[in-house]
Design an enzyme around this catalytic site. Structure first.
Site, PDB file in Angstrom:
ATOM      1  N   ASP A 370       0.851  -1.337   0.163  1.00  0.00           N
ATOM      2  CA  ASP A 370      -0.068   0.296  -0.062  1.00  0.00           C
ATOM      3  C   ASP A 370       0.661   1.360   0.021  1.00  0.00           C
ATOM      4  O   ASP A 370       0.404   2.413  -0.402  1.00  0.00           O
ATOM      5  CB  ASP A 370      -0.833   0.165   1.245  1.00  0.00           C
ATOM      6  CG  ASP A 370      -2.091  -1.112   0.998  1.00  0.00           C
ATOM      7  OD1 ASP A 370      -2.252  -1.618  -0.234  1.00  0.00           O
ATOM      8  OD2 ASP A 370      -2.724  -1.228   1.880  1.00  0.00           O
ATOM      9  N   TYR A 455     -10.260  -1.817   1.351  1.00  0.00           N
ATOM     10  CA  TYR A 455      -9.837  -1.954   2.880  1.00  0.00           C
ATOM     11  C   TYR A 455     -10.039  -0.540   3.598  1.00  0.00           C
ATOM     12  O   TYR A 455      -9.384   0.435   2.747  1.00  0.00           O
ATOM     13  CB  TYR A 455      -8.309  -2.417   3.034  1.00  0.00           C
ATOM     14  CG  TYR A 455      -8.600  -4.093   2.859  1.00  0.00           C
ATOM     15  CD1 TYR A 455      -9.372  -4.868   3.517  1.00  0.00           C
ATOM     16  CD2 TYR A 455      -7.592  -4.739   2.015  1.00  0.00           C
ATOM     17  CE1 TYR A 455      -9.246  -6.345   3.455  1.00  0.00           C
ATOM     18  CE2 TYR A 455      -7.434  -5.903   1.786  1.00  0.00           C
ATOM     19  CZ  TYR A 455      -8.692  -6.929   2.529  1.00  0.00           C
ATOM     20  OH  TYR A 455      -8.437  -8.023   2.392  1.00  0.00           O
TER      21      TYR A 455
HETATM   22 CU   LIG Z   1      -8.322  -9.120   4.604  1.00  0.00          CU
END
Ligand SMILES: [Cu+2]
Ligand SMILES: *[C@@H]1O[C@H](CO)[C@@H](O)[C@H](O)[C@H]1NC(C)=O
Ligand SMILES: *[C@@H]1O[C@H](CO)[C@@H](O)[C@H](O)[C@H]1NC(C)=O
Ligand SMILES: *[C@@H]1O[C@H](CO)[C@@H](O)[C@H](O)[C@H]1NC(C)=O
Length: 541
Positions: A370, A455
């Site tokens: 990320d 997420y």
């Molecule tokens: Cu996950």
């Protein structure tokens, strides 16, 4: 006789009622009242010097941007839709001063370290990524190319992250070269006038220098990440000239094709197992499915807040620390002190990786790192009462990453004190005497939430009254998913009709620079060993 008893009883009740009313009156005026004003003063003082760790201000971003644009020889653009072949000012961020300089400033009375920015430019015209240090702030006069110093080598251009400018071209490419060339399939399989949303996978290839991205398509519904349609394409977007981009592979309903044309022809000829569009239930919706029974409990500050935030400096009971939010790596705190003593120089998030397994290419090699796209850049506004308590203190942050001018993320950090609902310590002694001692576990929470694609990571730094710090991360949001094909179930669980929730693991990296009793801490890595010892009163056993 009976009536005398009745009268006495009546008088007794009357007197006790009156006494109750009087006592309640007296005590209720003494009871603590909810107050937004602090009723006791703080233990420490705010420290202006924590500004050395502060993110750049809106004005500083502007000054750096102006300075870079003034360097005509660099020929940089700040247009949002700058093309890959042009030169784009991608990032401006605080360049953290060296620890040794900061410590001599904080502890040794040395002068303040020079404030500088890190600037990243994507030079499409030269096929290079450059990293500069620009300073001194707030009025820069120099820029220094630090690429080789920091990375030991020049950075290949294809190592850069995809910018909004390149995404815009990719979307046009998909529309023209993919959807536009498969009208019959698009209509029959995915619904007439229905939009498909792309979700891309990383890494973009199998060797250094590749820029070939598998893109999976999802229905344009809330929680699109769990509405895969069974269509994935591999796009080669290595060229800086977008007219040279190509679809190199396609996967439709579990079957591979080399070209759009091959899929189109085989589909028309009826030699492809077709997906026939039908409506899907809105199972990804975030709307509550039931009305709550009644309001949930709230916490409030009976005597005002026991913490204070000034700029990027926080005071809380015996604690103090400075903070920042890097658009690349995320949350960080510095100069963490307990009872005035520094116990950590830095605690920071460094990386959030997720690694997937799948039978389909969309997730087969997927490793999301990320920080390569930026963690802190996805810190958005926190919702009062849900993301953080109503009474939390909210802080705005500013960043400059893949934009045309700095942006403000309103209320993107929250700070609050919170009763964790179990005692911090307690003991009830029931041997020999009965006694009890316990302590309420109220701790300070410093939080941001970053929504990186599907997420949402909740980052909590928690400061306890015992002198311990805890860093916690919770993952929420949506899982990543793939369209169910033969062999899928080896790589996850079915979560809806034709939907596989892919097996995966999250790895989170932190930097912890403890400075307990000075900077010379050691980290014991030698393995722990068990040895047999005999007890003194039985030496031979
Ligand atoms: Cu996950
Ligand atoms: C981009 O590629 C196309 C097709 O190969 C070519 O016609 C065009 O001239 C190229 N554009 C530039 C700016 O090089
Ligand atoms: C699914 O895969 C298995 C194992 O590779 C194979 O034996 C089976 O024939 C396949 N079924 C279909 C419907 O393709
Ligand atoms: C300790 O003693 C026991 C019993 O003799 C033995 O089985 C064990 O291996 C010993 N452990 C070590 C670490 O020496």
């Amino acid at each position: 006789m009976n009536s005398v008893v009745k009268w006495i009883l009546f008088l007794f009740v009357l007197v006790s009622l009156l006494l109750n009313v009087i006592l309640i009156g007296i005590y209720s005026s003494r009871a603590p009242k909810c107050s937004s004003q602090r009723t006791h003063s703080l233990r420490g003082k705010h420290d202006e010097r924590s500004r050395v760790f502060a993110d750049l201000t809106r004005d500083e971003y502007l000054q750096v941007q102006r300075y870079m644009l003034k360097q005509k020889d660099l020929d940089i653009s700040t247009r949002q839709l700058t093309k890959p072949s042009e030169n784009f000012l991608f990032l401006i961020e605080l360049s953290l001063p060296k620890k040794v300089d900061v410590l001599s400033y904080l502890d040794g009375g040395a002068s303040k370290p020079v404030r500088e920015a890190t600037v990243v430019v994507f030079y499409g015209s030269k096929g290079l990524i450059k990293e500069y240090v620009v300073g001194p702030l707030p009025n820069p006069t120099y820029h220094q190319d630090v690429t080789v110093k920091r990375y030991k080598t020049e950075l290949p251009f294809n190592a850069r992250t995809v910018t909004i400018g390149e995404y815009e071209l990719l979307f046009q490419f998909l529309k023209k070269e993919l959807f536009g060339k498969l009208p019959e399939l698009m209509k029959e399989s995915f619904g007439a006038d229905k939009k498909l949303n792309p979700f891309e996978q990383m890494p973009r290839g199998l060797q250094s220098g590749d820029r070939k991205t598998w893109v999976s398509f999802f229905r344009d519904m809330s929680g699109m990440y769990i509405h895969p349609v069974g269509f994935e394409v591999l796009i080669n977007h290595m060229s800086l000239n977008e007219s040279e981009w190509k679809v190199e592979k396609l996967l439709y309903n579990g079957q591979y094709f080399d070209t759009v044309k091959e899929l189109q022809q085989k589909y028309a000829a009826g030699s492809v197992k077709r997906i026939i569009y039908k409506e899907t239930p809105d199972y990804g919706s975030l709307k509550p499915k039931n009305k709550p029974l009644q309001l949930s409990p709230l916490q409030y500050y009976t005597e005002g807040k026991r913490f204070s935030v000034s700029g990027n400096h926080v005071l809380y009971l015996d604690w103090s620390f400075a903070f920042g939010l890097s658009s690349l790596t995320g949350m960080r705190v510095f100069d963490v002190r307990f009872k005035g003593e520094r116990i950590a120089y830095e605690l920071s998030v460094q990386e959030a990786m997720s690694v997937y397994g799948s039978v389909t290419p969309g997730m087969i090699i997927t490793k999301f790192l990320d920080s390569s796209i930026g963690i802190g850049r996805f810190a958005h506004e926190l919702v009062r009462g849900t993301d953080c308590p109503h009474e939390a203190t909210y802080v705005d942050t500013y960043r400059y990453i893949d934009v045309k001018s700095s942006v403000r993320a309103r209320n993107s950090i929250c700070i609050f004190e919170h009763n964790f609902g179990q005692p911090l310590r307690r003991h009830f002694s029931d041997f020999f005497s009965n006694s009890y001692g316990g302590m309420v576990n109220s701790a300070l929470v410093f939080r941001t939430i970053t929504a990186i694609g599907n997420y949402d990571y909740m980052w909590d730094f928690i400061f306890y009254q015992s002198g311990s710090v805890e860093i916690k991360v919770h993952a929420t949001g949506y899982i990543s998913s793939s369209y169910l094909v033969n062999g899928s179930l080896k790589h996850g669980h079915q979560v809806a009709e034709n939907v596989l929730g892919n097996i995966h693991t999250h790895f989170i990296n932190f930097k912890v620079d403890l400075d307990v009793l000075g900077v010379k801490n050691v980290f014991q890595t030698k393995d722990m060993e068990f040895v047999n010892v005999s007890v003194p009163w039985m030496p031979n056993r």
